[in-house]
Write a protein that holds these residues in place. Structure first.
Motif, PDB file in Angstrom:
ATOM      1  N   ASN A   1      35.779  38.654  42.335  1.00  0.00           N
ATOM      2  CA  ASN A   1      35.412  39.527  43.456  1.00  0.00           C
ATOM      3  C   ASN A   1      35.993  40.934  43.373  1.00  0.00           C
ATOM      4  O   ASN A   1      35.661  41.772  44.191  1.00  0.00           O
ATOM      5  CB  ASN A   1      35.878  38.890  44.784  1.00  0.00           C
ATOM      6  CG  ASN A   1      35.111  37.616  45.082  1.00  0.00           C
ATOM      7  OD1 ASN A   1      33.918  37.556  44.841  1.00  0.00           O
ATOM      8  ND2 ASN A   1      35.794  36.607  45.593  1.00  0.00           N
TER       9      ASN A   1
ATOM     10  N   LYS B   1      32.036  35.219  39.325  1.00  0.00           N
ATOM     11  CA  LYS B   1      32.570  34.936  40.660  1.00  0.00           C
ATOM     12  C   LYS B   1      33.810  35.772  40.974  1.00  0.00           C
ATOM     13  O   LYS B   1      34.420  35.615  42.029  1.00  0.00           O
ATOM     14  CB  LYS B   1      32.906  33.448  40.787  1.00  0.00           C
ATOM     15  CG  LYS B   1      31.665  32.548  40.737  1.00  0.00           C
ATOM     16  CD  LYS B   1      32.026  31.102  41.033  1.00  0.00           C
ATOM     17  CE  LYS B   1      30.768  30.240  41.052  1.00  0.00           C
ATOM     18  NZ  LYS B   1      31.091  28.824  41.342  1.00  0.00           N
TER      19      LYS B   1
ATOM     20  N   SER C   1      44.300  29.494  42.176  1.00  0.00           N
ATOM     21  CA  SER C   1      43.192  30.292  41.658  1.00  0.00           C
ATOM     22  C   SER C   1      42.741  31.294  42.717  1.00  0.00           C
ATOM     23  O   SER C   1      43.095  31.194  43.899  1.00  0.00           O
ATOM     24  CB  SER C   1      42.016  29.388  41.284  1.00  0.00           C
ATOM     25  OG  SER C   1      41.451  28.805  42.448  1.00  0.00           O
ATOM     26  N   GLU C   2      41.922  32.231  42.283  1.00  0.00           N
ATOM     27  CA  GLU C   2      41.391  33.231  43.217  1.00  0.00           C
ATOM     28  C   GLU C   2      40.633  32.552  44.362  1.00  0.00           C
ATOM     29  O   GLU C   2      40.678  33.005  45.511  1.00  0.00           O
ATOM     30  CB  GLU C   2      40.460  34.181  42.457  1.00  0.00           C
ATOM     31  CG  GLU C   2      39.948  35.332  43.312  1.00  0.00           C
ATOM     32  CD  GLU C   2      38.614  35.870  42.823  1.00  0.00           C
ATOM     33  OE1 GLU C   2      38.095  36.770  43.488  1.00  0.00           O
ATOM     34  OE2 GLU C   2      38.103  35.379  41.808  1.00  0.00           O
ATOM     35  N   ALA C   3      39.963  31.432  44.058  1.00  0.00           N
ATOM     36  CA  ALA C   3      39.167  30.724  45.074  1.00  0.00           C
ATOM     37  C   ALA C   3      40.037  30.175  46.206  1.00  0.00           C
ATOM     38  O   ALA C   3      39.535  29.907  47.301  1.00  0.00           O
ATOM     39  CB  ALA C   3      38.393  29.581  44.414  1.00  0.00           C
ATOM     40  N   GLU C   4      41.348  30.008  45.966  1.00  0.00           N
ATOM     41  CA  GLU C   4      42.242  29.450  46.991  1.00  0.00           C
ATOM     42  C   GLU C   4      42.873  30.515  47.885  1.00  0.00           C
ATOM     43  O   GLU C   4      43.641  30.194  48.783  1.00  0.00           O
ATOM     44  CB  GLU C   4      43.343  28.632  46.310  1.00  0.00           C
ATOM     45  CG  GLU C   4      42.841  27.402  45.568  1.00  0.00           C
ATOM     46  CD  GLU C   4      43.952  26.695  44.807  1.00  0.00           C
ATOM     47  OE1 GLU C   4      44.700  25.913  45.427  1.00  0.00           O
ATOM     48  OE2 GLU C   4      44.075  26.936  43.589  1.00  0.00           O
TER      49      GLU C   4
ATOM     50  N   LYS D   1      41.825  29.245  36.608  1.00  0.00           N
ATOM     51  CA  LYS D   1      42.093  28.427  37.801  1.00  0.00           C
ATOM     52  C   LYS D   1      43.022  27.243  37.503  1.00  0.00           C
ATOM     53  O   LYS D   1      43.557  26.620  38.409  1.00  0.00           O
ATOM     54  CB  LYS D   1      40.783  27.914  38.398  1.00  0.00           C
ATOM     55  CG  LYS D   1      39.997  26.967  37.504  1.00  0.00           C
ATOM     56  CD  LYS D   1      38.680  26.570  38.168  1.00  0.00           C
ATOM     57  CE  LYS D   1      37.867  25.643  37.266  1.00  0.00           C
ATOM     58  NZ  LYS D   1      36.572  25.310  37.875  1.00  0.00           N
TER      59      LYS D   1
END
Length: 481
Positions: A14, A12, A157-160, A47
């Protein structure tokens, strides 16, 4: 230097960064090839950095392996101590007020990616926070009352990361990973009043009242003002020039907070926050001693993937240790496979990694006291009555809670015992350590490296007397000079 980005789910991730390998946290923690790497820099972008999570252990084991992690475990723990965060933020309050003076709303969020913000006007403020906390993805929330105040600082985390920031973050990442040097906060030293931190409610204090009295008496003879302080006195620490910890140390208690604040303010310390982080975690210790080829009982780092294969290496009985067990708290012995399974299940609920060791019975353990790479006392600690450990906290008679001790001259200790103690202490850097060593069938094995070891009147000072106290106070004085 080889560079690795460690994330929870590489599939995941990117970003594509030249000359850097992206690997999973699980792989870094459990694949033996990574423990053998030399000259590696580890960028920990997990994360979750919470205590004893995978993210926490990536940085901790990176340090044990001699790798260079960003963030360090010290940086991670700093973020969790909100009181410490606010004290630290006061140091750059002027920059906060100047940077945010034109914002009209009551609240403001600053997102910091690799030390930068997407808005150039927050460049200096972002760099300041990054330099202090060293966390690649950081979010700082501010609130305005009479002035701008920090409400929270957390790793994200990168997702945020918002979608509209991704292209900027990718650019920041390329700039960041292309660097050869990474800024770290500097520490300076001052001069001459000593605070001795003691917790009146400590269940296993590292110095008894007579020893504390001795420290104060001898400090006075050495022209050092010494005062006992308690956990409630954190706000007073700045008025001292040196700090000596005589409270049990854990990553999540006041002792670490005091040590970290002292380090940030340039106050001389015994012991350093790094020593607390390393010695308080048996997982770090196991990895570090294995990498240094220091003989220990057969030791396995246990996790959910390998738990069923552990007993093939350690046999039964098996000693299980929580990562942050001290003074025999959190250390269990499994006599059967069923006991082992029950204890491991229970302990893995608290930590993603625990320690299993072969059981090596002995009548006594050597304890070699070392200050700044110099041995200065030696004891034999005998097992508690009818027990397999030095401490037996379940004993109904308080006199049976610990075993007897003999204190003897350094020159009467086998040279091989002193040598392995010194080699072990050097893994942790300068500081005050107690190295526990067993001799089983003629073989030396290091059981533990203790930061903040016991200095009790009538025990560790039984042979050298006042010299034990003088050595420690002299080490503090050298730090001041």
């Amino acid at each position: 230097m080889n560079k690795y980005i460690v994330v929870n789910q590489p599939e995941k991730w990117n970003f594509s960064i030249d000359n850097i390998t992206v690997i999973s946290a699980q792989d870094y923690l459990t694949n033996p090839k990574y423990s053998l790497l030399k000259n590696a820099r580890i960028f920990n972008l997990c994360k979750d950095y919470s205590y004893q999570s995978k993210g926490y252990y990536v940085s901790l084991l990176a340090e044990a392996r001699g790798h260079l992690p960003i963030p360090t475990t010290k940086n991670i723990v700093d973020l969790k101590a909100l009181k410490l965060v606010r004290i630290v933020s006061d140091e750059f309050d002027d920059v906060i007020q100047q940077s945010l003076k034109n914002i009209k709303s009551q609240d403001f969020t600053l997102s910091i990616y690799f030390g930068q913000n997407v808005a150039q006007k927050y460049k200096n403020l972002s760099a300041l926070f990054y330099k202090h906390f060293q966390v690649p993805f950081l979010r700082v929330n501010f609130n305005h009352t009479t002035k701008w105040n920090i409400q929270s600082i957390k790793a994200i985390s990168e997702a945020e990361i918002p979608v509209e920031h991704i292209s900027s973050v990718r650019e920041f990442a390329n700039q960041y990973f292309a660097k050869k040097r990474y800024d770290t906060a500097k520490v300076t030293n001052y001069d001459f009043d000593l605070a001795i931190l003691v917790n009146p409610n400590d269940p296993a204090p590292p110095s008894n009242p007579k020893a504390l009295k001795k420290f104060i008496e001898i400090a006075e003879k050495m022209n050092i003002y010494a005062e006992i302080i308690e956990p409630k006195d954190l706000s007073r620490l700045s008025s001292f020039d040196a700090l000596f910890l005589r409270q049990s140390t854990e990553v999540n208690n006041e002792a670490y907070m005091f040590a970290r604040k002292a380090q940030q303010e340039g106050i001389a310390i015994i012991d350093y926050p790094d020593a607390i982080l390393k010695c308080c975690n048996k997982v770090y210790m196991a990895e570090a001693m294995n990498n240094a080829n220091i003989s220990t009982p057969k030791t396995v780092i246990v996790h959910s993937n390998n738990r069923n294969a552990v007993l093939e290496q350690t046999g039964l009985p098996c000693v299980l240790k929580a990562p942050d067990s001290t003074f025999s708290f959190g250390v269990k012995k499994a006599k059967t496979k069923d006991e082992y399974n029950a204890l491991v299940t229970e302990m893995l609920k608290e930590s993603d990694l625990i320690i299993a060791q072969e059981f090596c019975p002995s009548d006594y353990d050597w304890r070699i006291g070392i200050i700044d790479n110099k041995p200065f006392y030696a004891c034999k600690y005998y097992m508690a009555k009818d027990h397999w450990q030095i401490y037996n906290w379940k004993a109904t008679d308080k006199n049976d809670q610990d075993g007897d001790a003999d204190c003897l001259p350094i020159e009467d200790v086998p040279k091989s015992v002193i040598d392995i103690a010194l080699k072990s202490a050097k893994l942790m850097g300068l500081g005050l350590y107690g190295i526990d060593i067993k001799v089983v069938d003629g073989k030396l094995m290091v059981i533990e490296i203790n930061d903040n070891p016991n200095i009790d009147f009538g025990v560790e000072d039984a042979h050298y007397g006042d010299l034990v106290y003088t050595e420690i106070l002299s080490a503090l004085k050298k730090r001041l000079e």
